[in-house]
Every structure is written in structure tokens, then in C-alpha cells.
Design a protein around this motif. Structure first.
Motif, PDB file in Angstrom:
ATOM      1  N   ASP A 300       0.823  -1.211   0.000  1.00  0.00           N
ATOM      2  CA  ASP A 300       0.000   0.000   0.000  1.00  0.00           C
ATOM      3  C   ASP A 300       0.854   1.258   0.000  1.00  0.00           C
ATOM      4  N   GLN A 301       1.936   1.253   0.781  1.00  0.00           N
ATOM      5  CA  GLN A 301       2.843   2.403   0.803  1.00  0.00           C
ATOM      6  C   GLN A 301       3.476   2.624  -0.568  1.00  0.00           C
ATOM      7  N   LEU A 302       3.842   1.533  -1.225  1.00  0.00           N
ATOM      8  CA  LEU A 302       4.450   1.626  -2.554  1.00  0.00           C
ATOM      9  C   LEU A 302       3.472   2.238  -3.549  1.00  0.00           C
ATOM     10  N   VAL A 303       2.233   1.782  -3.510  1.00  0.00           N
ATOM     11  CA  VAL A 303       1.224   2.312  -4.430  1.00  0.00           C
ATOM     12  C   VAL A 303       1.011   3.801  -4.190  1.00  0.00           C
ATOM     13  N   LEU A 304       0.955   4.210  -2.928  1.00  0.00           N
ATOM     14  CA  LEU A 304       0.806   5.632  -2.617  1.00  0.00           C
ATOM     15  C   LEU A 304       2.005   6.427  -3.124  1.00  0.00           C
ATOM     16  N   LYS A 305       3.198   5.869  -2.963  1.00  0.00           N
ATOM     17  CA  LYS A 305       4.419   6.528  -3.422  1.00  0.00           C
ATOM     18  C   LYS A 305       4.376   6.729  -4.935  1.00  0.00           C
ATOM     19  N   ILE A 306       3.973   5.702  -5.655  1.00  0.00           N
ATOM     20  CA  ILE A 306       3.889   5.802  -7.110  1.00  0.00           C
ATOM     21  C   ILE A 306       2.826   6.817  -7.515  1.00  0.00           C
ATOM     22  N   ALA A 307       1.664   6.745  -6.874  1.00  0.00           N
ATOM     23  CA  ALA A 307       0.583   7.677  -7.197  1.00  0.00           C
ATOM     24  C   ALA A 307       1.000   9.121  -6.939  1.00  0.00           C
ATOM     25  N   ALA A 308       1.732   9.344  -5.861  1.00  0.00           N
ATOM     26  CA  ALA A 308       2.161  10.701  -5.508  1.00  0.00           C
ATOM     27  C   ALA A 308       3.173  11.258  -6.497  1.00  0.00           C
ATOM     28  N   SER A 309       3.830  10.376  -7.263  1.00  0.00           N
ATOM     29  CA  SER A 309       4.849  10.833  -8.223  1.00  0.00           C
ATOM     30  C   SER A 309       4.253  11.303  -9.545  1.00  0.00           C
ATOM     31  N   ALA A 310       2.941  11.206  -9.704  1.00  0.00           N
ATOM     32  CA  ALA A 310       2.291  11.578 -10.973  1.00  0.00           C
ATOM     33  C   ALA A 310       2.579  13.031 -11.336  1.00  0.00           C
ATOM     34  N   ARG A 311       2.902  13.259 -12.592  1.00  0.00           N
ATOM     35  CA  ARG A 311       3.085  14.617 -13.083  1.00  0.00           C
ATOM     36  C   ARG A 311       3.027  14.633 -14.605  1.00  0.00           C
ATOM     37  N   LEU A 312       2.907  15.822 -15.162  1.00  0.00           N
ATOM     38  CA  LEU A 312       3.008  16.008 -16.608  1.00  0.00           C
ATOM     39  C   LEU A 312       4.486  16.127 -16.965  1.00  0.00           C
ATOM     40  N   LYS A 313       4.893  15.440 -18.024  1.00  0.00           N
ATOM     41  CA  LYS A 313       6.316  15.431 -18.369  1.00  0.00           C
ATOM     42  C   LYS A 313       6.671  16.394 -19.496  1.00  0.00           C
ATOM     43  N   ALA A 314       5.783  16.533 -20.478  1.00  0.00           N
ATOM     44  CA  ALA A 314       6.113  17.328 -21.662  1.00  0.00           C
ATOM     45  C   ALA A 314       6.397  18.783 -21.310  1.00  0.00           C
ATOM     46  N   SER A 315       5.652  19.319 -20.361  1.00  0.00           N
ATOM     47  CA  SER A 315       5.800  20.715 -19.989  1.00  0.00           C
ATOM     48  C   SER A 315       6.701  20.909 -18.776  1.00  0.00           C
ATOM     49  N   GLY A 316       7.060  19.769 -18.134  1.00  0.00           N
ATOM     50  CA  GLY A 316       7.818  19.866 -16.899  1.00  0.00           C
ATOM     51  C   GLY A 316       6.968  20.310 -15.735  1.00  0.00           C
ATOM     52  N   GLN A 317       5.665  20.289 -15.924  1.00  0.00           N
ATOM     53  CA  GLN A 317       4.740  20.768 -14.884  1.00  0.00           C
ATOM     54  C   GLN A 317       4.373  19.628 -13.948  1.00  0.00           C
ATOM     55  N   ASN A 318       4.442  19.874 -12.656  1.00  0.00           N
ATOM     56  CA  ASN A 318       4.012  18.850 -11.708  1.00  0.00           C
ATOM     57  C   ASN A 318       2.643  19.209 -11.159  1.00  0.00           C
ATOM     58  N   LEU A 319       2.142  18.328 -10.296  1.00  0.00           N
ATOM     59  CA  LEU A 319       0.774  18.522  -9.807  1.00  0.00           C
ATOM     60  C   LEU A 319       0.651  19.787  -8.980  1.00  0.00           C
ATOM     61  N   GLY A 320       1.713  20.116  -8.242  1.00  0.00           N
ATOM     62  CA  GLY A 320       1.676  21.321  -7.444  1.00  0.00           C
ATOM     63  C   GLY A 320       1.558  22.564  -8.315  1.00  0.00           C
ATOM     64  N   ASP A 321       2.248  22.563  -9.464  1.00  0.00           N
ATOM     65  CA  ASP A 321       2.158  23.688 -10.380  1.00  0.00           C
ATOM     66  C   ASP A 321       0.731  23.845 -10.905  1.00  0.00           C
TER      67      ASP A 321
END
Length: 323
Positions: A300-321
Motif C-alpha cells: 500500500d505504501q508503494l502504491v501511494l508513493k507511485i501515485a504521488a509521483s504523478a506529473r506532466l512530463k512534456a511541460s515539466g509541470q508537476n501537480l503542485g504547479d
């Protein structure tokens, strides 16, 4: 790899699984387990099968991020990554270019060789190939496999020249791009890699011992005869050498988020890169969760870690942006 993640901070999450590839059944199992783990942790998570629902429905779901549990074509080859980029939905794993590159074993090998990384010699096979010339270059036995398929689908170990055409025909059913690869006899290892760029790091090495050395689809996903060792039993120097090679292999392909590199170590102690999977399995037979457990991180911790790493790559924009 440790660090507490607030499940509510992930927002509305879609788990993409199933799909249209030959690895659909494995993807359904991976995705259902990932979805269950997210829900157990209190995440607002929803499953989505691109083979049964349109991309319009995905867009209309107003998801904050996507966890990709698709394997093979249309899920691991940059296709779904491109759609998510255009929709502005941050996603897990590598971007469009790295996904497409890693999916193609021939292109992957070309990049690794250009960077001086060890990978078995190979020949691209096309209809009408010269079997004798292939055997003269690579020797026997050799491996024949589709360039853009996973889970050992379409793979054959060829022991005599006369069987090369049959092996090619089988691989060609999966992909018009086929490669013959020099067979390396030795210890089979797999190494999960997390992160991106200079921040990428390897999880503990897993040593695989399959019945008769045959780590095929059955022994990967169905049977229980294959043995996995984590800790691997390698000495510290070899473990570090293999990890460093896999991290470098991941970095030069431009991978991000997570992945898993497969390696063989020959009798001389030389590690050889076989391939890199940018959307590894997450089933009860899968190896990334096993390696993570060895480093103190449960499923479960691993899945959360992977999910938290989600971001857009083409623009370099992350979820916080985005927010």
C-alpha cells in the motif's frame, strides 16, 4: 523511499488498467490490486479500462491524476501518455518519448550501446532473413522475440538453425519488428528503479530462479515453481555494480517515476542489460512490490508513493504547479 503521504492530497485518482494489448489479463490483475490498495488507504480512486470506455469519458471524469497500470501497446508505449499530456492529467511513470523508446527493445539496445552499457549483441530480423548469417553472428542457442511486446510473449529460445524461421514466425505474429539476441547463460536478476534524473535510485536486487531456467509467461504469472531471492545473495560489490548499471540504463532512456530493469550476469561476472519495463506489474507475483518490501515499504505504501509521483512530463509541470 519512506515518507508519509496524505491520501487526501492525491485528489480524485483514476487507475488505468486492462487495455487492448496482449498483456490485458495481467494488466487487469495489476490494476485491480492497485485500485484496491488506494481505496484501502482512503484515496478517492476509480478504475478505468480504455478498452471499454472512450477517452472522452476519461476527460469528463475530471481526475486529478492517473495511475497507469496498463502493460504493452496503447498503455506502455507512449500512446496513453500522450493523451494524458494533452488532457493535462498528471500521470505516473515515464513520459511519451521515454515510454516509446523503452517499449522498443531494438531502439533501447541502440541507445544503451551508444552509451557504452552492456547488452547482448542482436540482429533485427525481417522477412527473408539469412538464418545462417544470423547464427554465425550470434551463435547458438539464441533468443528471438518481438521488439515491442512484454511478459515474454512471442519469445523463443532457438537451439538449432532450422528452428529460427519458426521462432521468427511466432514473434512476427505479435510485432513486425523482431530481433534475434545473443543468448547469455547466467544468473537472472531484476532491479526496480524509482525517481528521475540524478535523483533516480535502485531498490534491492531480486535474483530469479525459474524451473530449468525458463522464466516464461507461465512461470512469471501462473505457476508457483519459480523462486525469488531478495536479498539476492550477491556480494555487496556485485549488488552495487548491478544497481548502478540499471540506474544508468534508466537514466539514459529518460525514464521517470518508476521502472524495472532485467539483467543477466554471466559466468565471468559481467552483467548484461536485457530490457527495461516502464510499467511493471503489480500483481501478487510481481517483483517491484517484493523488492520494496525488502527495503521496508509495504504494498500500500508503494502504491501511494507511485501515485504521488504523478506529473506532466512534456511541460515539466508537476501537480503542485497545476493547482
Amino acid at each position: 523511499m519512506n515518507g508519509r503521504i496524505d491520501p487526501k492530497s492525491l485528489g480524485k485518482v483514476v487507475v488505468l488498467y486492462g487495455g487492448k494489448s496482449a498483456e490485458r489479463e495481467v494488466s487487469l490483475k495489476s490494476g485491480s490490486m492497485v485500485l484496491a490498495a488506494l481505496k484501502r488507504q482512503g484515496v478517492d480512486a476509480h478504475g478505468f479500462d480504455p478498452a471499454e470506455h472512450s477517452m472522452v469519458e476519461l476527460l469528463e471524469g475530471h481526475f486529478d491524476r492517473a495511475v497507469i497500470s496498463l502493460h504493452g501497446r496503447f498503455g506502455e508505449d507512449g500512446t496513453i501518455q500522450g493523451a494524458l499530456e494533452s488532457f493535462g492529467i498528471p500521470y505516473t511513470g515515464s513520459g511519451v518519448a521515454a515510454s516509446a523508446l523503452a517499449m522498443d527493445k531494438i531502439l533501447t539496445k541502440a541507445v544503451w550501446l551508444s552509451e557504452g552499457l552492456s547488452t547482448p549483441d542482436y540482429v533485427r530480423l525481417q522477412p527473408g532473413f539469412d538464418a545462417k548469417a544470423v547464427v554465425q553472428r550470434l551463435g547458438l542457442p539464441l533468443i528471438v522475440k518481438p521488439a515491442q511486446e512484454g511478459s515474454t510473449l512471442g519469445l523463443t529460445k532457438v537451439k538449432c538453425e532450422e528452428d529460427l524461421q519458426v521462432a521468427f514466425d511466432m514473434a512476427y505474429r505479435y510485432d513486425p519488428n523482431v530481433l534475434a539476441e545473443k543468448f547469455i547463460s547466467g544468473m537472472e536478476l531484476t532491479v526496480p528503479v524509482m525517481g528521475e534524473g540524478q535523483g533516480a535510485y535502485a531498490l534491492p536486487v531480486i535474483r530469479i530462479q525459474a524451473p530449468d531456467g525458463n522464466y516464461d509467461y507461465h512461470n512469471k504469472y501462473i505457476g508457483n515453481e519459480t523462486q525469488y531471492f531478495c536479498p539476492s545473495g550477491l556480494d555487496d560489490a556485485m549488488e552495487s555494480r548491478v544497481k548502478d548499471l540499471c540506474v544508468k540504463a534508466y537514466q539514459v532512456l529518460g525514464c521517470a517515476g518508476w521502472g524495472r530493469a532485467d539483467v543477466l550476469v554471466d559466468s565471468d561476472g559481467t552483467p548484461w542489460l536485457l530490457e527495461l519495463n516502464t510499467s511493471p506489474g503489480m500483481t501478487d507475483h510481481s517483483l517491484v512490490p517484493m523488492s520494496a518490501r525488502a527495503s521496508g515499504v509495504d504494498y500500500d505504501q508503494l502504491v501511494l508513493k507511485i501515485a504521488a509521483s504523478a506529473r506532466l512530463k512534456a511541460s515539466g509541470q508537476n501537480l503542485g504547479d497545476k493547482r
